[in-house]
Scaffold this active site. Structure first.
Site, mmCIF file in Angstrom:
data_model
loop_
_atom_site.group_PDB
_atom_site.id
_atom_site.type_symbol
_atom_site.label_atom_id
_atom_site.label_comp_id
_atom_site.label_asym_id
_atom_site.label_seq_id
_atom_site.Cartn_x
_atom_site.Cartn_y
_atom_site.Cartn_z
ATOM 1 N N GLU A 580 26.507 11.024 5.863
ATOM 2 C CA GLU A 580 27.462 10.286 5.043
ATOM 3 C C GLU A 580 28.908 10.565 5.488
ATOM 4 O O GLU A 580 29.752 9.675 5.480
ATOM 5 C CB GLU A 580 27.275 10.647 3.566
ATOM 6 C CG GLU A 580 25.879 10.366 3.030
ATOM 7 C CD GLU A 580 25.426 8.952 3.310
ATOM 8 O OE1 GLU A 580 26.142 8.015 2.926
ATOM 9 O OE2 GLU A 580 24.359 8.776 3.933
ATOM 10 N N SER A 728 18.728 3.681 2.657
ATOM 11 C CA SER A 728 20.063 3.164 2.939
ATOM 12 C C SER A 728 21.119 3.910 2.125
ATOM 13 O O SER A 728 20.816 4.619 1.175
ATOM 14 C CB SER A 728 20.140 1.666 2.612
ATOM 15 O OG SER A 728 20.029 1.475 1.215
ATOM 16 N N HIS A 729 22.356 3.686 2.513
ATOM 17 C CA HIS A 729 23.467 4.369 1.862
ATOM 18 C C HIS A 729 23.469 4.121 0.360
ATOM 19 O O HIS A 729 23.603 5.053 -0.433
ATOM 20 C CB HIS A 729 24.781 3.883 2.475
ATOM 21 C CG HIS A 729 26.010 4.426 1.807
ATOM 22 N ND1 HIS A 729 26.541 5.653 2.120
ATOM 23 C CD2 HIS A 729 26.797 3.919 0.833
ATOM 24 C CE1 HIS A 729 27.608 5.864 1.369
ATOM 25 N NE2 HIS A 729 27.773 4.825 0.576
ATOM 26 N N MET A 730 23.336 2.865 -0.043
ATOM 27 C CA MET A 730 23.418 2.546 -1.464
ATOM 28 C C MET A 730 22.229 3.111 -2.235
ATOM 29 O O MET A 730 22.353 3.454 -3.414
ATOM 30 C CB MET A 730 23.514 1.034 -1.664
ATOM 31 C CG MET A 730 24.752 0.418 -1.041
ATOM 32 S SD MET A 730 26.311 1.105 -1.690
ATOM 33 C CE MET A 730 26.659 -0.047 -3.011
ATOM 34 N N ARG A 733 23.186 6.723 -2.759
ATOM 35 C CA ARG A 733 24.253 6.850 -3.745
ATOM 36 C C ARG A 733 23.732 6.582 -5.155
ATOM 37 O O ARG A 733 24.080 7.285 -6.102
ATOM 38 C CB ARG A 733 25.381 5.859 -3.413
ATOM 39 C CG ARG A 733 26.062 6.164 -2.095
ATOM 40 C CD ARG A 733 26.920 7.418 -2.176
ATOM 41 N NE ARG A 733 28.041 7.179 -3.057
ATOM 42 C CZ ARG A 733 28.243 7.769 -4.221
ATOM 43 N NH1 ARG A 733 27.385 8.668 -4.658
ATOM 44 N NH2 ARG A 733 29.300 7.506 -4.962
#
Length: 772
Positions: A580, A728-730, A733
């Site tokens: 990240e 994935s990033h989302m 998060r």
């Protein structure tokens, strides 16, 4: 023939239509029902032999199905009506749904079609972009209104209007023949047709009306088909055998490996597409994967452009996940197995590393490899493969492994970026060096850290699979990780806006999209100062019991992993945080390059929209030549606009396995990724730029792009993305912040849920229910 009312249209077609049947009907006006209801009922039961069957009562208002508006679903239709009393009640309901009384409005009765096999709606133009496809939305259900009422998951087929390769005995061929006949009868190429097919394979027409498509270009059928023929040849070329690749054939996908649909979208502007290729998918991805112990694929681009639509060459990807010391015969067998598995389960196109391929050693590998055993892999092959994966994984995760060196490398990029920006170099020179440094010191180490981060998550998931930690422990650990982006919400609350933007201002929702404003260029678009009053979220601490510690220690020793429990968790935490952090750092150089490209355009009276059509190679070319900059940029823009117009005309499936997919395919529904174990009921919003609407809402965004991190500075209730993987990033998060989410809902479910005003999102039970 011209359109009149729904009922009269069917009556006019009754004796001339050759490609479908039309059910009989009894029609009367609103005025007749108002003044002579008893006579209407008596006439119906006296004159029609089918009056004792199940019936459907339908509206046929004068204002329906016009060339300007359809009023689709606006008035009532009552199904499965039996008996005089219920028929009278049904007619009255339809009559009352005519809000503004018009004596010429009609109501008509038909027998319910029995033994329905398929029903749905066919469009003779793609309603989303006016392109020349027959778009068939259908349900394999006995209900004739399953699609129009939204009570069933839709199946969607796309068929080029010029395609003549359909099986002539198929229902799709019969339906397309009906579409062609109706287009000819009405002299219109944009129609909305309701249909059904019974178990005897008879096709029935329920309704036809003009398809209202506003403010869209009308594309030429012949030019469209010419593009498809070129695509067919291109797909044939890429999926056939290659002497330097394992695997008999390939498939192409928008999500497997570096998922372009998630990051740049399915129809990116040329600048975004060319930047993604330049920075990652042309060579950087393969160079770093080889450094981390996998096969050497450095001469193969990972991303292909199909008329401007980005697709991953899945065979190249699958080759790149084979450990470099794997015997060629075994590598060939593995790649063929992977591709066949994906073809048989196309809904897993965004989960290939989790559900199909084996790219690293995990604590539950022996159990997972049973799939290969069942597929005919020998015991000796499995032992060889296991040892290769273990060796590769140990080399990556060790304390002095490449991932640590990649963190050191990424740390050099900020100073190099500042040095370039503060120099006397021209704008073209600055763009060139920002992107060169971004590749060498940004996306290259990021590619390595992304691999380490994936392995870290896989180890965590395998601990759950081995019952060492629970799903709740897994979520607690992810919540405990302090990534750079996870501090964004806290910093927004605690820092003055100027200080906050100095740190995070380079981020933009579309990381590669010049049309997507940076945070510091439009803070009012993304942030609401009232959100500073929101209390910071707290999370339970992650801890392991003595029993869990002991079990994990024993399993690590037994598996041959060169880590103790503490150092393994240190790697997992460091790799995820490093991934990240690297993303956060390299996007700064990219974002600054985009700003310089904007300025370069303005110097030559070219606006940001113009520059979004530039291929980055045209700008970089001028760095090392004396060619005229303005002529090159303008030429690139002209070419880019023409190519992007082609991309706007084309619809392809998420996974391409045959050249014929250029003309005809079924859109897979897919398997969404549900994040957290939470359950919420909330209203929806599809406008994430409107900050005043975000609190307590389920937010819809098209992709899981990390530039949407600003969403988490708001107290959103949930998140649904059309594209995006479970790693994935989302997704990460949302897991960190314990926000119930659906990442990668897919085309069909995303469109279906987007129509709702209120949803129940139950991540634990993996379901979404439309409340309103």
């Amino acid at each position: 023939m011209i359109f009149t009312t729904k009922s009269q249209n069917l009556i006019s077609l009754q004796n001339i239509l050759t490609t479908a049947k039309i059910l009989p009907q009894f029609c009367f006006t609103a005025e007749q029902w108002k003044n002579e209801s008893n006579d209407v009922l008596n006439s119906f039961f006296t004159l029609y032999k089918w009056s004792d069957k199940k019936l459907i009562v339908r509206s046929s208002a004068v204002c329906e199905d016009s060339a300007f508006q359809s009023y689709a679903g606006y008035y009532d239709s009552i199904l499965n009506v039996v008996g005089v009393k219920k028929l009278e009640s049904a007619i009255e309901s339809v009559y009352q749904s005519f809000e503004n009384y018009n004596p010429n409005d009609e109501i008509f009765i038909q027998p319910m079609l029995e033994n329905v096999d398929i029903s749905g709606v066919a469009f003779t133009k793609d309603p989303s972009n006016n392109t020349p496809y027959y778009v068939l939305n259908y349900s394999l259900s006995s209900s004739t209104d399953a699609i129009t009422a939204g009570t069933s998951n839709e199946n969607v087929s796309y068929i080029s209007k010029q395609f003549d390769g359909l099986d002539k005995d198929s229902w799709q061929f019969k339906l397309c023949s009906l579409c062609k006949e109706l287009e000819k009868i009405y002299g219109l190429d944009a129609l909305d047709i309701e249909f059904a097919v019974d178990k005897n394979k008879h096709l029935y027409l329920f309704q036809v009306r003009p398809l209202i498509i506003k403010s869209l270009d009308n594309f030429c059928d012949q030019e469209h088909f010419k593009i498809l023929k070129t695509l067919e040849a291109t797909i044939s070329r890429f999926i056939k055998p290659h002497p330097y690749l394992n695997g008999e054939r390939s498939v192409l996908g928008i999500m497997p490996d570096w998922n372009p649909a998630e990051i740049i979208g399915v129809r990116p502007r040329p600048l975004a597409l060319s930047l993604y290729k330049e920075l990652i998918t042309d060579s950087t991805w393969a160079y770093q994967r080889n450094n981390y112990g996998y096969k050497q694929l450095r001469s193969f681009p990972l991303l292909l452009s199909l008329a401007g639509l980005p697709y991953i060459d899945v065979r190249v990807s699958f080759n790149s996940f084979i450990p470099k010391d794997t015997p060629d015969r075994l590598a060939e067998k593995l790649v063929n197995y992977y591709i066949n598995e994906l073809k048989n389960a196309p809904e897993k196109h965004d989960k290939v590393e989790f559900d199909i391929i084996f790219s690293c050693f995990t604590l539950d590998l022996n159990e997972r490899l049973k799939r290969l055993s069942e597929a005919g892999f020998s015991e000796s092959e499995l032992i060889t493969f296991t040892e290769s994966l273990k060796k590769l994984t140990n080399n990556i995760i060790k304390n002095d492994g490449l991932w640590k060196k990649d963190i050191e490398k990424i740390n050099t990029l900020p100073n190099r970026r500042i040095k370039i920006l503060s120099s006397d170099l021209s704008k073209v020179e600055k763009i060139h060096w920002l992107l060169e440094d971004c590749k060498r010191y940004g996306t290259l180490p990021f590619a390595g850290l992304a691999r380490a981060g994936f392995i870290a998550v896989q180890f965590l998931r395998s601990m759950v699979a081995k019952n060492i930690i629970t799903e709740q422990d897994y979520n607690k650990f992810l919540s405990s990780i302090a990534t750079v982006s996870s501090t964004l919400k806290q910093d927004f609350i605690n820092l003055p806006l100027s200080s906050f933007l100095q740190q995070y201002g380079h981020l933009r929702p579309g990381t590669y999209d010049i049309l997507s404003p940076r945070y510091d260029k439009a803070p009012e678009r993304y942030f609401n100062q009232s959100d500073k009053n929101v209390e910071e979220q707290t999370f339970d601490n992650f801890t392991l019991s003595l029993e869990q510690l002991s079990a994990l220690k024993e399993l690590l020793e037994k598996s041959g992993i060169e880590h103790d429990v503490i150092s393994l968790f240190s790697f997992i935490k460091g790799a995820i945080e490093g991934r990240e952090y690297a993303k956060f750092i390299f996007t700064h150089s990219l974002s600054d390059a985009l700003e310089l490209i904007t300025e370069l355009g303005l110097e030559h009276q070219l606006n940001t929209d113009d520059m979004s059509y530039v291929d980055i190679s045209s700008i970089l070319k001028t760095y090392s030549s004396s060619d005229d900059l303005l002529n090159i940029i303008k030429s690139s823009i002209d070419t880019g606009k023409k190519n992007h117009l082609k991309a706007q005309q084309i619809t392809l499936p998420p996974l391409i396995s045959s050249p014929s997919d250029a003309y005809f395919f079924n859109m897979p529904e897919g398997e969404p990724n549900y994040i957290t174990q939470g359950k919420i009921v909330a209203e929806t919003t599809m406008n994430p730029a409107a900050h005043e609407e975000l609190a307590g809402k389920i937010v819809f965004i098209p992709s899981a792009d990390p530039g949407f991190d600003w969403l988490f500075s708001h107290p959103i209730a949930g998140l649904i993305t059309k594209y995006g993987g479970c790693n994935s990033h989302m997704a990460i998060r949302a897991g960190e912040l314990n926000i119930p989410s659906v990442i990668g809902a897919g085309e069909i479910l995303y469109a279906k849920w987007l129509k709702a005003e209120k949803l129940e999102l139950d991540a634990n039970n993996k379901k979404v229910i439309i409340i309103r």
